[in-house]
Design an enzyme around this catalytic site. Structure first.
Site, PDB file in Angstrom:
ATOM      1  N   HIS A 264       0.823  -1.207   0.000  1.00 19.71           N
ATOM      2  CA  HIS A 264       0.000   0.000   0.000  1.00 19.71           C
ATOM      3  C   HIS A 264       0.868   1.273   0.000  1.00 19.71           C
ATOM      4  O   HIS A 264       1.086   1.893  -1.014  1.00 19.71           O
ATOM      5  CB  HIS A 264      -0.899   0.030   1.246  1.00 19.71           C
ATOM      6  CG  HIS A 264      -1.902  -1.077   1.327  1.00 19.71           C
ATOM      7  ND1 HIS A 264      -2.887  -1.320   0.393  1.00 19.71           N
ATOM      8  CD2 HIS A 264      -2.088  -2.031   2.282  1.00 19.71           C
ATOM      9  CE1 HIS A 264      -3.632  -2.347   0.761  1.00 19.71           C
ATOM     10  NE2 HIS A 264      -3.168  -2.797   1.905  1.00 19.71           N
TER      11      HIS A 264
HETATM   12  O1  RIB Z   1      -5.505   0.304   4.040  1.00 22.14           O
HETATM   13  C1  RIB Z   1      -4.104   0.372   4.011  1.00 22.14           C
HETATM   14  C2  RIB Z   1      -3.614   1.502   4.840  1.00 22.14           C
HETATM   15  O2  RIB Z   1      -4.012   1.298   6.190  1.00 22.14           O
HETATM   16  C3  RIB Z   1      -2.069   1.588   4.877  1.00 22.14           C
HETATM   17  O3  RIB Z   1      -1.688   2.918   5.017  1.00 22.14           O
HETATM   18  C4  RIB Z   1      -1.722   0.801   6.111  1.00 22.14           C
HETATM   19  O4  RIB Z   1      -0.500   1.242   6.721  1.00 22.14           O
HETATM   20  C5  RIB Z   1      -2.863   1.151   7.022  1.00 22.14           C
HETATM   21  O5  RIB Z   1      -2.561   2.409   7.611  1.00 22.14           O
END
Ligand code: RIB
Ligand code: CA
Length: 319
Positions: free
Chosen positions: A243
């Site tokens: 992500h």
């Molecule tokens: O949904 C993914 C996000 O949520 C990323 O930033 C992960 O670190 C959590 O914060």
């Protein structure tokens, strides 16, 4: 490429950590500061993790400014996939580095006001709930003049949510903050689950990353192994989505991404759909587009990009 001044707002967090480590070895980026926020973990933990990761990555000089203790309005919900400390099972040495006296909100305001005057506009990378930036915008709306763009990880447009049926964690964790930022008029590049689910970090990738990353190899291997959630049911294969690191990749290698412009609305009242991000792709709302939403990612190119960046730790002295 002229060095890009950035602020990394984050909630480390395993994937935040990989994003930070990638930024640390990217001289194209001038990292003005790191602003942890309550998100995956309570604030004191995301601050501690950020301090530790700066030392792990050999960048103890980067200032860390503590952000908001909790979301703007709702109760904190915390992350589910980062272990009890936010860094999986990894135990890093107690940080020698200390947090700055100035708060993240004051640091954002001070830095962005200076940027507006100097013309050196700052890219704000948001890797967690957007509370810090939203509060800064509420205190000093004109700081938008010092922002080149916000490049953020969060949301789910054509994808289902990863925390509720409709909503991605960062947006759900502070939907009111997301609404403030997306309504501010600041240029936004949105890396949602639509993008991040196109790049799954499989065990074979982890093995490659670990083999090249020298000084941080052991820790990186631990973090990535924890991140591999065997999500065959959810993703149809082993591995975990990259992500937050895609935010850094977007700034450094935009050619690996395709985007489409749309007006984005955040649901912050509905119990059922709290935190949902809605894109007006066809102008139905009559409102101007407010974001570039990443629709396509060159996954192979991304893996090669991270392999090359993480290999730069081979030359670095072990932290
Ligand atoms: O949904 C993914 C996000 O949520 C990323 O930033 C992960 O670190 C959590 O914060
Ligand atoms: Ca995050």
């Amino acid at each position: 490429m002229k060095s890009v001044p950035i602020i990394i707002d984050c909630d480390p967090g395993i994937d935040d950590t990989i994003a930070l480590l990638t930024a640390f070895v990217s001289p194209e980026l001038e990292i003005l500061g790191i602003t942890p926020v309550c998100g995956n973990q309570p604030l004191e933990r995301t601050v501690r993790n950020a301090l530790q990761v700066c030392e792990l990555g050999g960048r103890p000089e980067i200032p860390v400014h503590a952000g908001c203790f909790r979301p703007m309005l709702r109760d904190p919900i915390y992350g589910q996939f980062h272990g009890k400390t936010g860094l999986g099972n990894t135990v890093l040495p107690d940080p020698v580095k200390t947090v700055e006296a100035m708060s993240a909100v004051d640091f954002l305001i001070d830095t962005l006001e200076r940027a507006a005057l100097s013309g050196e506009h700052v890219t704000v990378c948001c890797l967690g709930p957007m509370t810090n930036l939203a509060v800064a915008l509420r205190m000093r709306p004109q700081i938008t003049r010092g922002i080149a763009r916000v490049v953020m990880m969060g949301g789910a447009y054509r994808e289902p949510g990863n925390r509720t049926m409709t909503s991605e964690f960062n947006m759900l964790a502070d939907p009111h903050a997301a609404h403030v930022v997306f309504s501010s008029g600041v240029p936004i590049v949105a890396l949602a689950l639509d993008a991040t689910h196109q790049v799954m970090l499989k065990p074979e990738h982890v093995a490659q990353f670990v083999s090249v990353s020298g000084a941080i190899s052991k820790t990186l291997g631990e973090l990535m192994a924890f991140w591999d959630r065997n999500d065959v049911a959810r993703y149809g294969s082993r591995g975990g989505p990259l992500h937050d690191p895609l935010v850094i990749a977007y700034i450094l290698a935009p050619q690996l991404f395709e985007t489409a412009r749309a007006r984005v609305f955040i649901e912050y009242e509905s119990e059922l759909c709290m935190g949902q991000t809605i894109a007006d792709w066809y102008g139905k709302s009559g409102r101007e587009p407010s974001a570039e939403i990443v629709t396509k990612v060159n996954a192979e190119g991304i893996i090669a990009f991270f392999l090359e960046r993480l290999a730069r730790y081979t030359e670095k002295v072990a932290a």
